[in-house]
Design a protein around this motif. Sequence first.
Motif, short mmCIF file in Angstrom:
data_model
loop_
_atom_site.label_atom_id
_atom_site.label_comp_id
_atom_site.label_asym_id
_atom_site.label_seq_id
_atom_site.Cartn_x
_atom_site.Cartn_y
_atom_site.Cartn_z
N SER A 95 0.84 -1.19 0.00
CA SER A 95 0.00 0.00 0.00
C SER A 95 0.88 1.24 0.00
N GLY A 96 0.50 2.23 -0.79
CA GLY A 96 1.23 3.48 -0.82
C GLY A 96 2.54 3.44 -1.56
N VAL A 97 2.79 2.35 -2.31
CA VAL A 97 4.07 2.25 -3.00
C VAL A 97 4.12 3.19 -4.19
N ASP A 98 5.30 3.72 -4.47
CA ASP A 98 5.54 4.50 -5.68
C ASP A 98 6.59 3.78 -6.50
N ILE A 99 6.90 4.31 -7.67
CA ILE A 99 7.85 3.66 -8.56
C ILE A 99 9.20 3.48 -7.89
N GLU A 100 9.68 4.54 -7.23
CA GLU A 100 11.01 4.48 -6.61
C GLU A 100 11.09 3.34 -5.60
N ASN A 101 10.07 3.22 -4.74
CA ASN A 101 10.11 2.15 -3.74
C ASN A 101 9.85 0.79 -4.36
N ALA A 102 9.01 0.71 -5.39
CA ALA A 102 8.78 -0.57 -6.07
C ALA A 102 10.07 -1.13 -6.62
N ARG A 103 10.92 -0.24 -7.15
CA ARG A 103 12.20 -0.69 -7.68
C ARG A 103 13.10 -1.24 -6.58
N LYS A 104 12.89 -0.80 -5.35
CA LYS A 104 13.66 -1.33 -4.23
C LYS A 104 13.05 -2.65 -3.74
N TYR A 105 11.73 -2.66 -3.55
CA TYR A 105 11.07 -3.88 -3.08
C TYR A 105 11.32 -5.05 -4.03
N ALA A 106 11.25 -4.79 -5.33
CA ALA A 106 11.30 -5.87 -6.32
C ALA A 106 12.40 -5.64 -7.34
N GLY A 107 13.53 -5.17 -6.88
CA GLY A 107 14.64 -4.87 -7.78
C GLY A 107 15.22 -6.12 -8.42
N VAL A 108 15.84 -5.93 -9.57
CA VAL A 108 16.41 -7.07 -10.30
C VAL A 108 17.59 -7.68 -9.55
N ASP A 109 18.11 -6.99 -8.54
CA ASP A 109 19.21 -7.57 -7.76
C ASP A 109 18.73 -8.68 -6.83
N GLY A 110 17.39 -8.81 -6.67
CA GLY A 110 16.85 -9.89 -5.87
C GLY A 110 17.12 -9.78 -4.39
N SER A 111 17.41 -8.58 -3.90
CA SER A 111 17.78 -8.43 -2.49
C SER A 111 16.57 -8.39 -1.56
N GLU A 112 15.36 -8.17 -2.12
CA GLU A 112 14.17 -8.13 -1.27
C GLU A 112 13.11 -9.11 -1.78
N LEU A 113 12.17 -8.65 -2.62
CA LEU A 113 11.07 -9.48 -3.09
C LEU A 113 11.13 -9.65 -4.60
N ASN A 114 10.30 -10.56 -5.13
CA ASN A 114 10.23 -10.76 -6.58
C ASN A 114 9.37 -9.71 -7.26
N MET A 115 8.29 -9.32 -6.60
CA MET A 115 7.33 -8.39 -7.22
C MET A 115 6.46 -7.78 -6.14
N VAL A 116 5.73 -6.73 -6.51
CA VAL A 116 4.81 -6.09 -5.57
C VAL A 116 3.43 -5.94 -6.19
N PHE A 117 2.44 -5.87 -5.31
CA PHE A 117 1.12 -5.40 -5.69
C PHE A 117 1.07 -3.90 -5.44
N GLN A 118 0.79 -3.13 -6.49
CA GLN A 118 0.53 -1.71 -6.30
C GLN A 118 -0.96 -1.47 -6.48
N PHE A 119 -1.47 -0.37 -5.91
CA PHE A 119 -2.91 -0.15 -5.84
C PHE A 119 -3.38 1.10 -6.55
N GLU A 120 -2.50 1.74 -7.28
CA GLU A 120 -2.91 3.00 -7.88
C GLU A 120 -4.08 2.82 -8.83
N HIS A 121 -4.06 1.78 -9.65
CA HIS A 121 -5.18 1.61 -10.59
C HIS A 121 -6.46 1.20 -9.89
#
Length: 561
Positions: free
Chosen positions: A261-287
């Motif tokens: 909830s409340g994620v923006d592009i900048e944070n999504a890139r951190k949560y689900a970055g290609v470096d694999g340091s956190e998660l694979n993907m996120v659910f965003q709710f803007e739409h």
Amino acid sequence: MTTTDIKWWQKAVVYQVYPRSFQDSNGDGIGDLKGIENRLDYIQELGADVIWLNPIYQSPDKDNGYDISDYDAINPDFGTMADFDSLLAAAHARGIKIVMDLVVNHSSDQHQWFIESRSGKDNPKRDFYIWRDPIDGHEPNNWSSFFSGSAWKYDEASGQYYLHLFVDGQPDLNWENEELREQVYQMMNRWVDKGIDGFRMDVISMISKPDGLPDAPLPEGNTYAIPVSLTANGPRVHDYLKEMRQKVLDNGDLMTVGETSGVDIENARKYAGVDGSELNMVFQFEHMGLDDNDNPALGKWNNQPVSLLKLKENLSKWQTELEGNSWNSLYWDNHDQPRIVSRFGNDSSEYRVVSAKMLATLLHFMQGTPYIYQGEELGMTNAYNLGWDDFDDVEIINGRDFVVNREKLADDATMLDYVHYKGRDNARTPMHWTAGPNAGFTTGQPWLKLNDNFPEINVEESLADPNSVFHHYQKLIRFRHEMPIITTGHYELLDPNDDQVYAYKRIGDEEELLIINNFTAEPVQRNYDFPANADLLISNYHDDQGTKLRPYESKVYHYHP
């Protein structure tokens, strides 16, 4: 991205099961684990690779299982741990993976941790939760629960308040406490050792609270403010998820998706970055918020359709700005959202099937991992036959009290209209299996009233009809499995100012896809530039009339430019 870089979860299609409403096996009116196992062949026939299970843990069910009292036990309503082990083995035997819901922003107030925490200020687990002294005899700040009212509950015995961003039976865990985090990681590893295939992490963006718990911006006339801007993407959330990756997630080839909830592009890139340091993907709710009410005090409660221009702009932003940086989750429906064909499509008898197929096509040719919520593949609709005495959802019940009784923002009839458009129980009505008694869901009394259109919309009818919504989804899943361009291709929006048609391309090295979707009940003319010998890959009509698009027509062309 090249075809050799594709991870299994990037080509996968996820089927979300809300256990309480999927299939009852023992006649008590509540769906259960044995019921899910009995329907695995159906999910396999659809073609899904992964099942996401909503919470099945021990719970007093103040928020339908999202208030967990024991993370290592199964809710008796759903069966036993032996039933879960059987389901997991049966799914794996069919090549289907199981992803569990992980709810660790909060627990139940009946969890042993909270019972001990509440027992006294000196208890070692007191700091497992967020306790604060009153300020001038009132709550520590002006935060609202997401389900209305204050986010603070006063505890008479200790003279302090505890924080609950959701219902008061869901006290928030204090992730600042290292021992609490270690207990969570140990619990997760026990499930990984059992053989599950990943986690969907509930409101995981809220586990790190802002330093000092400051007041949130207060809408005019309100006593409390929903603190999304403060509680989402907190100062240490990425540190905690990196730690979780090291302590748990690297212990298997797991699929991880964060509800952020409340994620923006900048944070999504951190949560689900290609470096694999956190998660694979996120659910965003803007739409999912594009059709919220213009009055911020009413929030989500509304009955006005979404603007196609806003939808195109938003989905395109996530497609383009995450490409090469992180990974999208693609979804229309889930247990917290109304039925998409009633919301963004047209659920009339004339257009329900074609508009459901159109919406499916639009989403499933985008880059990301698609999620299908149970019944979405049938074109199930909102449940207009449910009245105030039928609803079970705490958000609906509290929302009515806030909007109608306390704040006088709408009358009862208007609020009911809002609920029929946006309420969560629209998605939680039992699954339609047959046209027979109780839609084949149970031999008993269903825990929630059935949508009364189940005689026309059900699995039995859908499987028998080669032109059903089900078979359209089946084709879409097969294309994703067989065509790497759907996973790797570049996204390009066409005609962003067209308020009737959503058209875009997926562009590969040597091939392209053109996806055209008429969002209206009117015929329109559109001419797009593509080779005359292009193949019509899929359509929701039986023939191709070229530049003429019929109501809710959707079609996809495949060609080599």
